[in-house]
Motif scaffolding. Sequence first.
Motif, PDB file in Angstrom:
ATOM      1  N   GLU A 107       2.312  -5.268  -2.852  1.00 48.56           N
ATOM      2  CA  GLU A 107       3.489  -6.025  -3.276  1.00 48.56           C
ATOM      3  C   GLU A 107       4.751  -5.596  -2.541  1.00 48.56           C
ATOM      4  O   GLU A 107       5.662  -6.397  -2.368  1.00 48.56           O
ATOM      5  CB  GLU A 107       3.670  -5.906  -4.786  1.00 48.56           C
ATOM      6  N   LYS A 108       4.805  -4.354  -2.098  1.00 51.13           N
ATOM      7  CA  LYS A 108       5.993  -3.879  -1.386  1.00 51.13           C
ATOM      8  C   LYS A 108       6.167  -4.604  -0.056  1.00 51.13           C
ATOM      9  O   LYS A 108       7.263  -5.005   0.303  1.00 51.13           O
ATOM     10  CB  LYS A 108       5.912  -2.375  -1.143  1.00 51.13           C
ATOM     11  N   THR A 109       5.059  -4.779   0.676  1.00 53.07           N
ATOM     12  CA  THR A 109       5.142  -5.453   1.970  1.00 53.07           C
ATOM     13  C   THR A 109       4.876  -6.950   1.866  1.00 53.07           C
ATOM     14  O   THR A 109       5.082  -7.679   2.830  1.00 53.07           O
ATOM     15  CB  THR A 109       4.145  -4.835   2.975  1.00 53.07           C
ATOM     16  N   GLY A 110       4.399  -7.405   0.722  1.00 52.46           N
ATOM     17  CA  GLY A 110       4.118  -8.824   0.522  1.00 52.46           C
ATOM     18  C   GLY A 110       2.911  -9.305   1.311  1.00 52.46           C
ATOM     19  O   GLY A 110       2.889 -10.429   1.799  1.00 52.46           O
TER      20      GLY A 110
ATOM     21  N   ALA B 283      -9.275 -10.096   7.045  1.00 55.89           N
ATOM     22  CA  ALA B 283      -8.261 -11.132   7.206  1.00 55.89           C
ATOM     23  C   ALA B 283      -7.017 -10.676   6.454  1.00 55.89           C
ATOM     24  O   ALA B 283      -7.107 -10.261   5.303  1.00 55.89           O
ATOM     25  CB  ALA B 283      -8.750 -12.462   6.661  1.00 55.89           C
ATOM     26  N   ALA B 284      -5.875 -10.711   7.132  1.00 53.42           N
ATOM     27  CA  ALA B 284      -4.617 -10.276   6.520  1.00 53.42           C
ATOM     28  C   ALA B 284      -3.716 -11.494   6.336  1.00 53.42           C
ATOM     29  O   ALA B 284      -3.579 -12.321   7.236  1.00 53.42           O
ATOM     30  CB  ALA B 284      -3.938  -9.233   7.391  1.00 53.42           C
ATOM     31  N   PHE B 285      -3.117 -11.587   5.156  1.00 58.13           N
ATOM     32  CA  PHE B 285      -2.227 -12.692   4.829  1.00 58.13           C
ATOM     33  C   PHE B 285      -0.866 -12.162   4.443  1.00 58.13           C
ATOM     34  O   PHE B 285      -0.755 -11.145   3.764  1.00 58.13           O
ATOM     35  CB  PHE B 285      -2.768 -13.491   3.628  1.00 58.13           C
ATOM     36  N   LYS B 286       0.181 -12.860   4.828  1.00 56.74           N
ATOM     37  CA  LYS B 286       1.523 -12.577   4.341  1.00 56.74           C
ATOM     38  C   LYS B 286       1.724 -13.502   3.146  1.00 56.74           C
ATOM     39  O   LYS B 286       1.705 -14.732   3.294  1.00 56.74           O
ATOM     40  CB  LYS B 286       2.561 -12.841   5.422  1.00 56.74           C
TER      41      LYS B 286
END
Length: 115
Positions: free
Chosen positions: A56-59, A90-93
């Motif tokens: 949650e800090k980096t979203g 897989a990385a998501f913003k």
Amino acid sequence: MAIILDDLRADAFTSVLQGGSQDHKTAFNLLEKLHNTVDTQPQENTKKMIELVIDEKTGTMVVSGASGPVKIFNSSRKLLLIKTAQDKQAAFKISHLKKGRYLLEAEHQFFEFVK
């Protein structure tokens, strides 16, 4: 119909229920051997382990253990984000997503997460 497995032979499995003679014991042994053969064979795991880690800090959210497309839907099943996993990740913003419930699809499995 004769059923043969290794050196055991039986005319039918129904003879197991009738009890008594050597033929019935052979049918029972055959049934038991078939059961043991099925139990000792390694079971293939059909579902892969998928891991979701939300920071949650980096979203951001990282999905591990998936290959192919990974999709994020809102609660009304509208497609919001899609990425193809590389090296099983897989990385998501997700910082722009509003608070609420979302669905993630990976490896033909659905997961619900809350932001």
